[in-house]
Scaffold this active site. Structure first.
Site, PDB file in Angstrom:
ATOM      1  N   ARG A  72       0.841  -1.199   0.000  1.00 15.90           N
ATOM      2  CA  ARG A  72       0.000   0.000   0.000  1.00 15.90           C
ATOM      3  C   ARG A  72       0.877   1.251   0.000  1.00 15.90           C
ATOM      4  O   ARG A  72       1.924   1.289   0.627  1.00 15.90           O
ATOM      5  CB  ARG A  72      -0.908   0.018   1.235  1.00 15.90           C
ATOM      6  CG  ARG A  72      -2.118  -0.883   1.103  1.00 15.90           C
ATOM      7  CD  ARG A  72      -3.041  -0.776   2.303  1.00 15.90           C
ATOM      8  NE  ARG A  72      -2.446  -1.367   3.478  1.00 15.90           N
ATOM      9  CZ  ARG A  72      -1.831  -0.705   4.440  1.00 15.90           C
ATOM     10  NH1 ARG A  72      -1.777   0.618   4.404  1.00 15.90           N
ATOM     11  NH2 ARG A  72      -1.301  -1.332   5.461  1.00 15.90           N
ATOM     12  N   TYR A 212      -1.639  -3.295  -6.821  1.00 18.14           N
ATOM     13  CA  TYR A 212      -1.409  -4.124  -5.631  1.00 18.14           C
ATOM     14  C   TYR A 212      -2.479  -3.988  -4.542  1.00 18.14           C
ATOM     15  O   TYR A 212      -2.818  -2.884  -4.122  1.00 18.14           O
ATOM     16  CB  TYR A 212      -0.049  -3.799  -5.008  1.00 18.14           C
ATOM     17  CG  TYR A 212       0.433  -4.941  -4.142  1.00 18.14           C
ATOM     18  CD1 TYR A 212       1.219  -5.958  -4.669  1.00 18.14           C
ATOM     19  CD2 TYR A 212       0.038  -5.043  -2.822  1.00 18.14           C
ATOM     20  CE1 TYR A 212       1.616  -7.030  -3.895  1.00 18.14           C
ATOM     21  CE2 TYR A 212       0.432  -6.113  -2.038  1.00 18.14           C
ATOM     22  CZ  TYR A 212       1.224  -7.100  -2.580  1.00 18.14           C
ATOM     23  OH  TYR A 212       1.612  -8.170  -1.809  1.00 18.14           O
ATOM     24  N   LYS A 221      -9.805  -2.205   1.546  1.00 19.12           N
ATOM     25  CA  LYS A 221      -9.539  -1.084   2.457  1.00 19.12           C
ATOM     26  C   LYS A 221     -10.318   0.171   2.061  1.00 19.12           C
ATOM     27  O   LYS A 221     -10.828   0.899   2.911  1.00 19.12           O
ATOM     28  CB  LYS A 221      -8.044  -0.766   2.480  1.00 19.12           C
ATOM     29  CG  LYS A 221      -7.167  -1.961   2.802  1.00 19.12           C
ATOM     30  CD  LYS A 221      -7.487  -2.554   4.140  1.00 19.12           C
ATOM     31  CE  LYS A 221      -6.536  -3.704   4.437  1.00 19.12           C
ATOM     32  NZ  LYS A 221      -6.680  -4.191   5.800  1.00 19.12           N
ATOM     33  N   HIS A 242     -10.751  -2.586  11.366  1.00 21.28           N
ATOM     34  CA  HIS A 242      -9.680  -3.452  10.860  1.00 21.28           C
ATOM     35  C   HIS A 242      -9.518  -4.610  11.840  1.00 21.28           C
ATOM     36  O   HIS A 242      -8.554  -4.649  12.608  1.00 21.28           O
ATOM     37  CB  HIS A 242      -8.393  -2.610  10.767  1.00 21.28           C
ATOM     38  CG  HIS A 242      -7.275  -3.260  10.015  1.00 21.28           C
ATOM     39  ND1 HIS A 242      -5.959  -2.879  10.171  1.00 21.28           N
ATOM     40  CD2 HIS A 242      -7.260  -4.238   9.088  1.00 21.28           C
ATOM     41  CE1 HIS A 242      -5.182  -3.602   9.377  1.00 21.28           C
ATOM     42  NE2 HIS A 242      -5.951  -4.433   8.708  1.00 21.28           N
ATOM     43  N   SER A 265      -1.465  -4.061  10.375  1.00 26.45           N
ATOM     44  CA  SER A 265      -1.142  -4.914   9.233  1.00 26.45           C
ATOM     45  C   SER A 265       0.082  -5.782   9.527  1.00 26.45           C
ATOM     46  O   SER A 265       1.078  -5.294  10.068  1.00 26.45           O
ATOM     47  CB  SER A 265      -0.862  -4.043   8.008  1.00 26.45           C
ATOM     48  OG  SER A 265      -1.981  -3.227   7.764  1.00 26.45           O
ATOM     49  N   CYS A 267       0.491  -8.081  11.737  1.00 21.36           N
ATOM     50  CA  CYS A 267       0.763  -8.273  13.163  1.00 21.36           C
ATOM     51  C   CYS A 267      -0.010  -9.447  13.747  1.00 21.36           C
ATOM     52  O   CYS A 267      -0.208  -9.535  14.953  1.00 21.36           O
ATOM     53  CB  CYS A 267       0.453  -7.005  13.945  1.00 21.36           C
ATOM     54  SG  CYS A 267       1.646  -5.699  13.641  1.00 21.36           S
ATOM     55  N   ASP A 290      -9.686  -9.879   8.595  1.00 25.84           N
ATOM     56  CA  ASP A 290      -9.156  -8.530   8.337  1.00 25.84           C
ATOM     57  C   ASP A 290     -10.133  -7.389   8.639  1.00 25.84           C
ATOM     58  O   ASP A 290      -9.704  -6.338   9.078  1.00 25.84           O
ATOM     59  CB  ASP A 290      -8.701  -8.436   6.875  1.00 25.84           C
ATOM     60  CG  ASP A 290      -7.752  -7.271   6.619  1.00 25.84           C
ATOM     61  OD1 ASP A 290      -6.779  -7.112   7.391  1.00 25.84           O
ATOM     62  OD2 ASP A 290      -7.986  -6.508   5.670  1.00 25.84           O
ATOM     63  N   ASN A 381       6.174  -8.719   1.960  1.00 26.41           N
ATOM     64  CA  ASN A 381       4.725  -8.478   1.902  1.00 26.41           C
ATOM     65  C   ASN A 381       4.063  -9.341   0.818  1.00 26.41           C
ATOM     66  O   ASN A 381       3.012  -8.994   0.302  1.00 26.41           O
ATOM     67  CB  ASN A 381       4.433  -6.991   1.659  1.00 26.41           C
ATOM     68  CG  ASN A 381       2.954  -6.640   1.850  1.00 26.41           C
ATOM     69  OD1 ASN A 381       2.291  -7.185   2.733  1.00 26.41           O
ATOM     70  ND2 ASN A 381       2.430  -5.740   1.023  1.00 26.41           N
ATOM     71  N   ARG A 383       1.821 -12.281  -0.692  1.00 28.47           N
ATOM     72  CA  ARG A 383       0.520 -12.659  -0.132  1.00 28.47           C
ATOM     73  C   ARG A 383      -0.126 -13.804  -0.888  1.00 28.47           C
ATOM     74  O   ARG A 383       0.178 -14.054  -2.049  1.00 28.47           O
ATOM     75  CB  ARG A 383      -0.416 -11.441  -0.183  1.00 28.47           C
ATOM     76  CG  ARG A 383       0.142 -10.275   0.661  1.00 28.47           C
ATOM     77  CD  ARG A 383      -0.894  -9.540   1.399  1.00 28.47           C
ATOM     78  NE  ARG A 383      -0.298  -8.586   2.333  1.00 28.47           N
ATOM     79  CZ  ARG A 383      -0.842  -8.273   3.508  1.00 28.47           C
ATOM     80  NH1 ARG A 383      -1.955  -8.836   3.895  1.00 28.47           N
ATOM     81  NH2 ARG A 383      -0.260  -7.386   4.296  1.00 28.47           N
TER      82      ARG A 383
HETATM   83  P1  GTP Z   1      -2.834  -7.742   7.256  1.00 24.47           P
HETATM   84  O1  GTP Z   1      -3.367  -8.803   6.353  1.00 24.47           O
HETATM   85  O2  GTP Z   1      -1.665  -7.013   6.705  1.00 24.47           O
HETATM   86  O3  GTP Z   1      -3.853  -6.826   7.816  1.00 24.47           O
HETATM   87  O4  GTP Z   1      -2.158  -8.457   8.503  1.00 24.47           O
HETATM   88  P2  GTP Z   1      -2.489  -9.588   9.556  1.00 24.47           P
HETATM   89  O5  GTP Z   1      -2.597  -8.942  10.895  1.00 24.47           O
HETATM   90  O6  GTP Z   1      -3.561 -10.505   9.123  1.00 24.47           O
HETATM   91  O7  GTP Z   1      -1.119 -10.345   9.520  1.00 24.47           O
HETATM   92  P3  GTP Z   1      -0.734 -11.857   9.658  1.00 24.47           P
HETATM   93  O8  GTP Z   1      -1.594 -12.616  10.634  1.00 24.47           O
HETATM   94  O9  GTP Z   1      -0.687 -12.445   8.316  1.00 24.47           O
HETATM   95  O10 GTP Z   1       0.708 -11.648  10.289  1.00 24.47           O
HETATM   96  C1  GTP Z   1       1.770 -12.230   9.762  1.00 24.47           C
HETATM   97  C2  GTP Z   1       3.038 -12.098  10.552  1.00 24.47           C
HETATM   98  O11 GTP Z   1       2.848 -12.130  11.962  1.00 24.47           O
HETATM   99  C3  GTP Z   1       3.880 -13.290  10.193  1.00 24.47           C
HETATM  100  O12 GTP Z   1       5.196 -12.855  10.018  1.00 24.47           O
HETATM  101  C4  GTP Z   1       3.750 -14.196  11.405  1.00 24.47           C
HETATM  102  O13 GTP Z   1       4.841 -15.038  11.543  1.00 24.47           O
HETATM  103  C5  GTP Z   1       3.617 -13.192  12.541  1.00 24.47           C
HETATM  104  N1  GTP Z   1       2.884 -13.742  13.691  1.00 24.47           N
HETATM  105  C6  GTP Z   1       1.558 -14.027  13.734  1.00 24.47           C
HETATM  106  N2  GTP Z   1       1.205 -14.511  14.940  1.00 24.47           N
HETATM  107  C7  GTP Z   1       2.329 -14.531  15.693  1.00 24.47           C
HETATM  108  C8  GTP Z   1       2.622 -14.918  17.048  1.00 24.47           C
HETATM  109  O14 GTP Z   1       1.765 -15.350  17.807  1.00 24.47           O
HETATM  110  N3  GTP Z   1       3.900 -14.762  17.462  1.00 24.47           N
HETATM  111  C9  GTP Z   1       4.873 -14.271  16.642  1.00 24.47           C
HETATM  112  N4  GTP Z   1       6.093 -14.140  17.123  1.00 24.47           N
HETATM  113  N5  GTP Z   1       4.642 -13.916  15.356  1.00 24.47           N
HETATM  114  C10 GTP Z   1       3.394 -14.031  14.893  1.00 24.47           C
HETATM  115  C1  SPV Z   2      -3.150  -4.615   5.208  1.00 25.01           C
HETATM  116  O1  SPV Z   2      -2.125  -4.045   4.815  1.00 25.01           O
HETATM  117  O2  SPV Z   2      -3.664  -4.359   6.325  1.00 25.01           O
HETATM  118  C2  SPV Z   2      -3.788  -5.650   4.380  1.00 25.01           C
HETATM  119  C3  SPV Z   2      -3.273  -5.880   3.024  1.00 25.01           C
HETATM  120  O3  SPV Z   2      -4.727  -6.278   4.834  1.00 25.01           O
HETATM  121  S1  SPV Z   2      -3.828  -4.747   1.848  1.00 25.01           S
HETATM  122  O4  SPV Z   2      -5.087  -5.253   1.283  1.00 25.01           O
HETATM  123  O5  SPV Z   2      -2.818  -4.643   0.782  1.00 25.01           O
HETATM  124  O6  SPV Z   2      -4.055  -3.454   2.421  1.00 25.01           O
HETATM  125 MN    MN Z   3      -5.314  -5.574   6.881  1.00 26.67          MN
END
Ligand code: GTP
Ligand code: SPV
Ligand code: MN
Length: 605
Positions: A72, A212, A221, A242, A265, A267, A290, A381, A383
């Protein structure tokens, strides 16, 4: 066109942009399998999609973006309202009239030589009282394919638009016209100039230059958070957040609780939403990973997941960290910017251990050798875009048109120090303060410096569409709803690190089910907590407390996970003060009162 729709608003919207963007052809998407097949074949021929090995990943494809179009673009994302103060200090403001003109100037002839796709889609189950329809005009077949997975796309939505008479209009172009028939197209066309603009008063979205994710899949979003967030504020007692949504079921009692979670994002929302419980008494199911749309039904906040798929971060996802996400993308998936194996499967950092010497093609289309190549094979990033129905643990109510009742809301971020593993707010107002002051170490989901700390209230910093002070007030108003049974609010941090080694001290992933159990019991009134200067911390290792049985955590680690350190918190408070002040004069006084109370509590330590 007359044959396609009887709706005059829809006709004139599409006609306006055909005249402006002058595409070679116009295709009205019906969402059928036949249409999908044709489009995929075209994209394979153009080199936009690489078919993956059908024996390993049936009906799945790899797309590799232009290296300048991987996330983004927050600096180029703008909100257009007449009054700059209504947009506030956390969003980029631009004048609506001027910006519309500038976008229309960019749009002139921008689809030359290309097909314009007109994509009707519903966010939320088609026809549900909580759902809304949109139309996305785009010249990117990749975007059409992704919208097909992420939203309910096609004729049913168009019919619902005709029935209801309203839709959110969105226009998107990659900004890369083909000026002569002999011009070779790029596999991932895009433009150096990128602008993602929102007009909350007229519900319009105009996007230019990027193909993207959140820049281009306008239902996500742009619509489901920014435009819908503004609609929710206007409407008064609904929210667009979110947030992931999950269901926790106690297998002994059969009781269910629904939990929503806002983490910035990359996290951990996808992981939290789909985790496999390590506690035998608890079963977890997914509603969404999400976005949550919430509104009051019979005095309780009910949520729907407006999406139909997952656009999840690939790196770090594996059979041990998130098996349900891995199963979701076993088939029918579009991968973007991951690495390609020699037998046409996908790979990314953290998916599995590779034998040194294994050859891959990295996301930049270069040869990559395990143990030798220094740069990551998959973009951080990168996906997967996978249909939710592939996920083996979808909650049976995930498409309930009335949504699911939310019992708890969890905030969280990436914090290597200070913030304990979990604590609970004293009430809604205190919970709103926790959300308003949250922050995270930045990830690769947006352009910017990875690792740098930034305030990210309610994980909505990049997704706001009006003044953040007014947004906080909206949260307080929701909490002041007469007679409502409100969700309890919690704060979590899976990312505390050991001093020196930089290793995470909490195992996380499936073990986060222990946090769910405590939340469940707190909501039920049986969970044990203790007052602390920052809120309610769990009792640990006692019945009703946080269950850490079998984890073999050192006492030192447990102390570290729950300590409230005076010095650390004084630094924390100083940073909250700075961010609340930077959010401007519309920040509700009640939040400063919460800050004062926290400061007094900490100073007494
Ligand atoms: P967006 O799609 O960007 O909104 O993000 P999201 O919050 O859905 O992110 P996602 O769950 O895909 O987070 C991915 C990252 O967080 C990866 O690098 C994981 O390894 C890390 N992660 C997720 N849960 C944990 C956890 O419990 N502990 C640790 N150390 N890392 C974590
Ligand atoms: C985020 O960045 O929080 C996402 C991925 O969920 S995107 O759709 O690219 O914004
Ligand atoms: Mn998101």
């Amino acid at each position: 066109m007359a044959q396609w729709t009887s709706n005059d608003k829809l006709k004139s919207f599409v006609n306006e942009y055909i005249n402006l963007m002058t595409p070679e052809r116009v295709h009205f998407c019906d969402g059928s399998d036949a249409e999908n097949k044709l489009m995929v074949n075209d994209m394979v021929r153009a080199g936009t999609l690489i078919p993956l090995n059908p024996a390993k990943r049936p009906n799945s494809y790899l797309a590799r973006s232009d290296p300048g179009d991987v996330a983004r673009v927050e600096k180029q994302t703008v909100i257009c309202l007449p009054n700059k103060d209504d947009v506030g200090p956390t969003n980029n403001w631009a004048d609506p009239v001027q910006t519309k003109k500038e976008m229309h100037d960019l749009y002139k002839g921008s689809m030359k030589g290309r097909t314009m796709y007109v994509v009707p889609y519903s966010m939320g189950p088609v026809g549900s009282p909580l759902s809304f329809n949109g139309i996305e005009i785009t010249d990117s077949p990749y975007v059409v394919q992704s919208m097909r997975i992420m939203a309910r796309m096609g004729d049913a939505s168009k019919k619902d638009i005709e029935k209801r008479g309203s839709f959110v209009p969105g226009v998107h172009t990659v900004g890369h016209p083909l000026n002569s028939p002999s011009e070779q197209d790029a596999p991932w066309p895009s433009s150096k100039t990128k602008r993602i603009t929102h007009f909350p008063e007229s519900n319009e979205i105009l996007s230019y230059g990027s193909g993207y994710g959140g820049n281009a899949l306008l239902g996500k979003k742009c619509f489901a958070l920014r435009i819908a967030g503004y609609m929710a504020k206007r409407q008064g007692d609904s929210m667009a957040e979110h947030m992931l949504i999950l269901c926790a079921k106690n297998k002994k009692t059969g009781k269910k609780k629904y939990i929503a979670g806002a983490f910035p994002s990359a996290c951990g929302k996808t992981n939290f939403a789909m985790m496999t419980s390590t506690l035998p008494d608890y079963e977890l199911e997914t509603v969404g990973d999400d976005i949550a749309w919430m509104r009051f039904v019979n005095g309780r906040l009910h949520a729907i997941n407006p999406e139909a798929g997952f656009f999840g971060v690939a790196p770090g996802t594996s059979m041990s960290t998130n098996p349900n996400a891995m199963r979701s993308c076993e088939k029918d998936t579009i991968f973007t910017n991951v690495a390609l194996t020699e037998d046409f499967d996908v790979w990314w950092e953290g998916m599995s251990k590779l034998t040194p010497g294994t050859r891959l093609t990295d996301w930049l289309r270069r040869e990559w050798i395990a143990g030798e190549s220094k740069s990551p094979a998959a973009h951080p990033n990168s996906r997967f875009c996978a249909p939710a129905k592939n996920c083996p643990i979808m909650d049976p109510s995930w498409e309930d048109p009335n949504g699911v009742p939310i019992d708890a809301i969890v905030f969280g971020g990436r914090r290597s120090t200070t913030i304990p593993l979990i604590y609970q707010s004293r009430d809604w107002e205190h919970g709103t303060f926790l959300g308003a002051t949250m922050g995270s170490e930045q990830t690769a989901a947006a352009e910017g410096q990875v690792g740098a700390f930034r305030a990210d209230p309610m994980a909505m910093l990049p997704f706001g569409s009006y003044n953040i002070g007014d947004y906080f007030q909206h949260w307080l108003n929701i909490g002041a709803k007469q007679g409502a049974q409100l969700p309890k609010i919690f704060f979590v941090n899976f990312f505390k690190k050991e001093n020196g080694t930089g290793k995470f001290i909490w195992p996380g992933f499936g073990e986060n089910s222990r946090l769910i159990k405590w939340i469940f019991e707190r909501v039920d009134g049986t969970g044990k907590g203790r007052e602390s200067p920052i809120g309610i911390l769990p009792e640990v290792g006692v019945p009703g407390g946080l269950d850490i049985s079998g984890l073999n955590l050192d006492k030192k680690v447990v102390d570290e996970l729950f300590k409230v350190d005076k010095k650390e918190w004084q630094t924390e408070i100083a940073s909250y003060k700075k961010s609340l002040q930077a959010f401007g004069p519309r920040v509700p006084k009640k939040l400063f009162a919460q800050l004062d109370k926290l400061e007094q509590n900490i100073n007494k330590l």
